[in-house]
Design a protein around this motif. Structure first.
Motif, PDB file in Angstrom:
ATOM      1  N   ASP A   1       0.845  -1.192   0.000  1.00 13.63           N
ATOM      2  CA  ASP A   1       0.000   0.000   0.000  1.00 13.63           C
ATOM      3  C   ASP A   1       0.886   1.250   0.000  1.00 13.63           C
ATOM      4  N   GLU A   2       1.132   1.803  -1.166  1.00 10.01           N
ATOM      5  CA  GLU A   2       2.006   2.967  -1.329  1.00 10.01           C
ATOM      6  C   GLU A   2       3.306   2.819  -0.537  1.00 10.01           C
ATOM      7  N   PRO A   3       4.094   1.786  -0.859  1.00 13.27           N
ATOM      8  CA  PRO A   3       5.257   1.473  -0.016  1.00 13.27           C
ATOM      9  C   PRO A   3       6.367   2.527  -0.037  1.00 13.27           C
ATOM     10  N   THR A   4       6.352   3.415  -1.027  1.00 11.74           N
ATOM     11  CA  THR A   4       7.444   4.393  -1.087  1.00 11.74           C
ATOM     12  C   THR A   4       6.966   5.831  -0.915  1.00 11.74           C
ATOM     13  N   SER A   5       5.677   6.015  -0.652  1.00 10.88           N
ATOM     14  CA  SER A   5       5.140   7.387  -0.606  1.00 10.88           C
ATOM     15  C   SER A   5       5.664   8.194   0.570  1.00 10.88           C
ATOM     16  N   ALA A   6       6.048   7.507   1.654  1.00 10.03           N
ATOM     17  CA  ALA A   6       6.506   8.248   2.834  1.00 10.03           C
ATOM     18  C   ALA A   6       8.025   8.375   2.877  1.00 10.03           C
ATOM     19  N   LEU A   7       8.680   7.968   1.788  1.00  8.93           N
ATOM     20  CA  LEU A   7      10.146   7.930   1.814  1.00  8.93           C
ATOM     21  C   LEU A   7      10.772   9.159   1.158  1.00  8.93           C
ATOM     22  N   ASP A   8      11.954   9.529   1.663  1.00 11.90           N
ATOM     23  CA  ASP A   8      12.744  10.542   0.976  1.00 11.90           C
ATOM     24  C   ASP A   8      13.170   9.974  -0.373  1.00 11.90           C
ATOM     25  N   PRO A   9      13.295  10.841  -1.376  1.00  5.89           N
ATOM     26  CA  PRO A   9      13.560  10.373  -2.747  1.00  5.89           C
ATOM     27  C   PRO A   9      14.748   9.418  -2.852  1.00  5.89           C
TER      28      PRO A   9
ATOM     29  N   MET B   1      15.747   7.234  -0.996  1.00  4.22           N
ATOM     30  CA  MET B   1      15.553   5.907  -0.401  1.00  4.22           C
ATOM     31  C   MET B   1      14.532   5.063  -1.155  1.00  4.22           C
ATOM     32  N   ILE B   2      13.907   5.672  -2.138  1.00  6.00           N
ATOM     33  CA  ILE B   2      12.835   4.979  -2.842  1.00  6.00           C
ATOM     34  C   ILE B   2      13.367   3.761  -3.591  1.00  6.00           C
ATOM     35  N   ASN B   3      14.523   3.946  -4.234  1.00  9.65           N
ATOM     36  CA  ASN B   3      15.019   2.864  -5.075  1.00  9.65           C
ATOM     37  C   ASN B   3      15.394   1.606  -4.309  1.00  9.65           C
ATOM     38  N   GLU B   4      15.983   1.781  -3.120  1.00  7.42           N
ATOM     39  CA  GLU B   4      16.394   0.605  -2.368  1.00  7.42           C
ATOM     40  C   GLU B   4      15.177  -0.269  -2.020  1.00  7.42           C
ATOM     41  N   VAL B   5      14.033   0.367  -1.834  1.00  7.35           N
ATOM     42  CA  VAL B   5      12.817  -0.406  -1.546  1.00  7.35           C
ATOM     43  C   VAL B   5      12.263  -1.030  -2.832  1.00  7.35           C
TER      44      VAL B   5
ATOM     45  N   ASP C   1      11.285 -14.570  -7.253  1.00 10.60           N
ATOM     46  CA  ASP C   1      10.394 -15.486  -6.536  1.00 10.60           C
ATOM     47  C   ASP C   1       9.093 -15.718  -7.280  1.00 10.60           C
ATOM     48  N   GLY C   2       8.841 -14.910  -8.293  1.00 10.94           N
ATOM     49  CA  GLY C   2       7.560 -15.019  -8.969  1.00 10.94           C
ATOM     50  C   GLY C   2       6.394 -14.769  -8.026  1.00 10.94           C
ATOM     51  N   MET C   3       6.628 -13.859  -7.050  1.00  9.13           N
ATOM     52  CA  MET C   3       5.589 -13.574  -6.055  1.00  9.13           C
ATOM     53  C   MET C   3       4.371 -12.910  -6.701  1.00  9.13           C
ATOM     54  N   THR C   4       3.198 -13.329  -6.279  1.00  5.33           N
ATOM     55  CA  THR C   4       1.972 -12.648  -6.686  1.00  5.33           C
ATOM     56  C   THR C   4       1.890 -11.333  -5.920  1.00  5.33           C
ATOM     57  N   MET C   5       1.805 -10.225  -6.621  1.00  9.92           N
ATOM     58  CA  MET C   5       1.866  -8.933  -5.931  1.00  9.92           C
ATOM     59  C   MET C   5       0.795  -7.974  -6.431  1.00  9.92           C
ATOM     60  N   MET C   6       0.224  -7.247  -5.470  1.00 13.04           N
ATOM     61  CA  MET C   6      -0.698  -6.178  -5.806  1.00 13.04           C
ATOM     62  C   MET C   6      -0.101  -4.923  -5.174  1.00 13.04           C
ATOM     63  N   VAL C   7       0.252  -3.961  -6.008  1.00 16.20           N
ATOM     64  CA  VAL C   7       1.032  -2.821  -5.532  1.00 16.20           C
ATOM     65  C   VAL C   7       0.294  -1.518  -5.826  1.00 16.20           C
ATOM     66  N   VAL C   8      -0.078  -0.803  -4.780  1.00 13.56           N
ATOM     67  CA  VAL C   8      -0.615   0.543  -4.969  1.00 13.56           C
ATOM     68  C   VAL C   8       0.564   1.497  -4.967  1.00 13.56           C
ATOM     69  N   THR C   9       0.802   2.186  -6.036  1.00 14.47           N
ATOM     70  CA  THR C   9       1.967   3.073  -6.101  1.00 14.47           C
ATOM     71  C   THR C   9       1.807   4.112  -7.194  1.00 14.47           C
ATOM     72  N   HIS C  10       2.577   5.177  -7.047  1.00 12.25           N
ATOM     73  CA  HIS C  10       2.656   6.182  -8.109  1.00 12.25           C
ATOM     74  C   HIS C  10       3.961   6.059  -8.872  1.00 12.25           C
ATOM     75  N   GLU C  11       4.763   5.045  -8.548  1.00 16.49           N
ATOM     76  CA  GLU C  11       6.066   4.884  -9.203  1.00 16.49           C
ATOM     77  C   GLU C  11       5.859   4.243 -10.571  1.00 16.49           C
ATOM     78  N   MET C  12       5.706   5.101 -11.566  1.00 21.03           N
ATOM     79  CA  MET C  12       5.376   4.582 -12.901  1.00 21.03           C
ATOM     80  C   MET C  12       6.558   3.855 -13.546  1.00 21.03           C
ATOM     81  N   GLY C  13       7.788   4.241 -13.146  1.00 20.36           N
ATOM     82  CA  GLY C  13       8.955   3.526 -13.639  1.00 20.36           C
ATOM     83  C   GLY C  13       8.929   2.076 -13.183  1.00 20.36           C
ATOM     84  N   PHE C  14       8.594   1.893 -11.926  1.00 25.10           N
ATOM     85  CA  PHE C  14       8.468   0.544 -11.374  1.00 25.10           C
ATOM     86  C   PHE C  14       7.366  -0.226 -12.093  1.00 25.10           C
ATOM     87  N   ALA C  15       6.236   0.443 -12.298  1.00 27.50           N
ATOM     88  CA  ALA C  15       5.114  -0.206 -12.979  1.00 27.50           C
ATOM     89  C   ALA C  15       5.547  -0.682 -14.372  1.00 27.50           C
TER      90      ALA C  15
END
Lengths: 219, 243
Positions: B161-169, B171-175, B186-200
């Motif tokens: 749930d917005e895992p990087t929204s509270a982070l300083d810029p 530190m975002i990448n390490e997460v 791991d092929g983990m099934t993931m549902m990610v709420v985020t604004h990080e469009m690069g990640f998306a």
């Protein structure tokens, strides 16, 4: 005039007064422990979202906070023996009265402590598969207790002062012991000055410690 | 794996989720984006039952989340969740944070739980920091501990749930890197709420765009970034991609 005072009466009665103080401290400690546990349960009831439990918690708190403590002590001194159909010593009846009465105050302290913990903390516990009781026990209550520690201690200092009310049921706490000595030896002024001094020192330094603790926590 | 069907939710009079349906297959990574207040966080919290919903069904691995007889704690123990504000337990060390639910929910022994925690701390790049309290860690480190804590339960799916929204810029990448590894390795099934469009763009199989409680767009990643069909998604993308 001052030469009429005999402060030696204090030294001569220290062992007796110390016994009284031990009873005061024991009563304070047991009452605080019991009423913090009961108060926490009441706080959880008030926050449970279950109408019946909320109602019981609210009635309890409002009932005991609307009665003078002195009356509650009297009440249990005469009521408990009737209820259990046997002699109950004054210490036990006083302890029961204090626990039930003080729980109302500790309840409100713990309630605001629990409310001070963000909802996200409980969510994190639930998301890990912890049950409500586990989330409370391992996550919310330890933090609530720690946040509220200064206020809990302040309430306990008040409780310590209030234990002097057991005088009315003849329980030999520090206050009652002081009265006994004062009257027996006709040294009212010396003994009451001394008793005031002892209560003052203990409670004043107690509250200084609480203040110190508060500053340490906010750092 | 996760099947959300026609879910409606109201906060009082406010209709926060409108007939939302999403299907997440095993091993899929879904990014949910949209303006704030669009119901993304609420939707993801419905998936593990942290938020109740009034209509529709959500099933995870065949178990209905909303059914009254569902053992929610049991179900949640299989679904990892990572929060915007980390939500590490501040009165426990990183190690204790990661061990708590292993001990109390899975019934692992102290040494098993510790071994698992050390492996996971190592994996998120924090070996040796187990004895630190959350307040002694940076935001990025705290969030990685939170991911390790969720992974310690061996989840079948992870919710972010917005895992990087509270982070300083910085530190975002390490997460995001830890999350990317989780998806790829791991092929983990993931549902990610985020604004990080690069990640998306890099990691997601599908992107879902929500606005005002509605799922406006549900498209393959390439299609979404190529030509989003709805005006609202186009407008949103133009706003956050122009930098």
């Amino acid at each position: 005039m001052l030469t009429d005072f005999d402060f030696g009466v204090i030294a001569r009665n220290i062992p007796y007064l110390w016994e009284g103080m031990q009873l005061s401290l024991l009563l304070t400690g047991l009452s605080a422990a019991g009423s913090i546990v009961l108060g926490t349960i009441l706080a959880l009831m008030r926050l449970s979202g279950i109408a019946l439990l909320q109602w019981i918690g609210a009635v309890w708190v409002n009932f005991f906070r609307s009665l003078p403590l002195l009356l509650v002590i009297f009440w249990f001194y005469f009521l408990v023996p009737v209820l259990v159909q046997q002699q109950v010593d004054a210490f036990q009846s006083a302890l029961i009265g204090f626990v039930l009465f003080e729980a109302a105050y500790y309840c409100e302290i713990m309630r605001s402590g629990i409310l001070s913990i963000s909802r996200g903390q409980a969510w994190a516990g639930y998301a890990l598969g912890l049950r409500y009781s586990q989330t409370m026990r391992y996550i919310v209550l330890p933090q609530a207790f720690r946040n509220m520690l200064p206020i809990l201690l302040t309430q306990t200092i008040i409780l310590f002062q209030d234990t002097s009310l057991v005088f009315v049921v003849g329980l030999a706490d520090f206050m009652t012991s002081a009265v006994n000595v004062a009257q027996r030896d006709s040294r009212l002024i010396e003994i009451y000055v001394f008793a005031a001094f002892v209560y003052f020192v203990m409670c004043y330094f107690g509250s200084l410690y609480v203040k110190h603790l508060q500053q340490k926590m906010h750092r | 794996m996760i099947d959300i069907q026609n879910v409606n939710k109201w906060f009082g009079d406010f209709h926060v989720l409108k007939d939302a349906s999403i299907r997440v297959a095993k091993g899929e990574v879904i990014v949910v984006c949209g303006p704030s207040g669009s119901g993304k966080s609420t939707l993801i919290k419905c998936v593990n039952g942290l938020e109740p919903f009034q209509e529709g069904t959500i099933t995870v691995n065949g178990v209905s989340v909303g059914a009254p007889d569902t053992n929610l704690p049991e179900l949640r123990s299989h679904i990892g969740m990572v929060f915007q504000n980390f939500e590490l337990f501040p009165h426990m060390t990183a190690m204790q944070n990661i061990c708590l639910s292993q001990l109390k929910v899975l019934g692992r022994s102290q040494s098993e739980a510790r071994d698992r925690a050390n492996t996971l701390l190592d994996r998120v790049g924090l070996s040796g920091l187990g004895l630190k309290y959350p307040s002694e860690l940076s935001g990025g480190q705290q969030q990685r501990v939170a991911i390790a804590r969720a992974l310690a339960m061996d989840p079948i799916a992870m919710l972010f749930d917005e895992p990087t929204s509270a982070l300083d810029p910085e530190m975002i990448n390490e997460v995001l890197e830890v999350m990317q590894e989780l998806a790829r390795d791991d092929g983990m099934t993931m549902m990610v709420v985020t604004h990080e469009m690069g990640f998306a763009r890099r990691v997601a199989d599908r992107v879902i765009f929500m606005d005002e409680g509605e799922i406006v767009e549900d498209a393959n990643t390439d299609d979404f970034f190529g030509t989003p069909r709805s005006d609202r998604a186009q407008l949103f993308l133009s706003k956050i991609l122009q930098h």
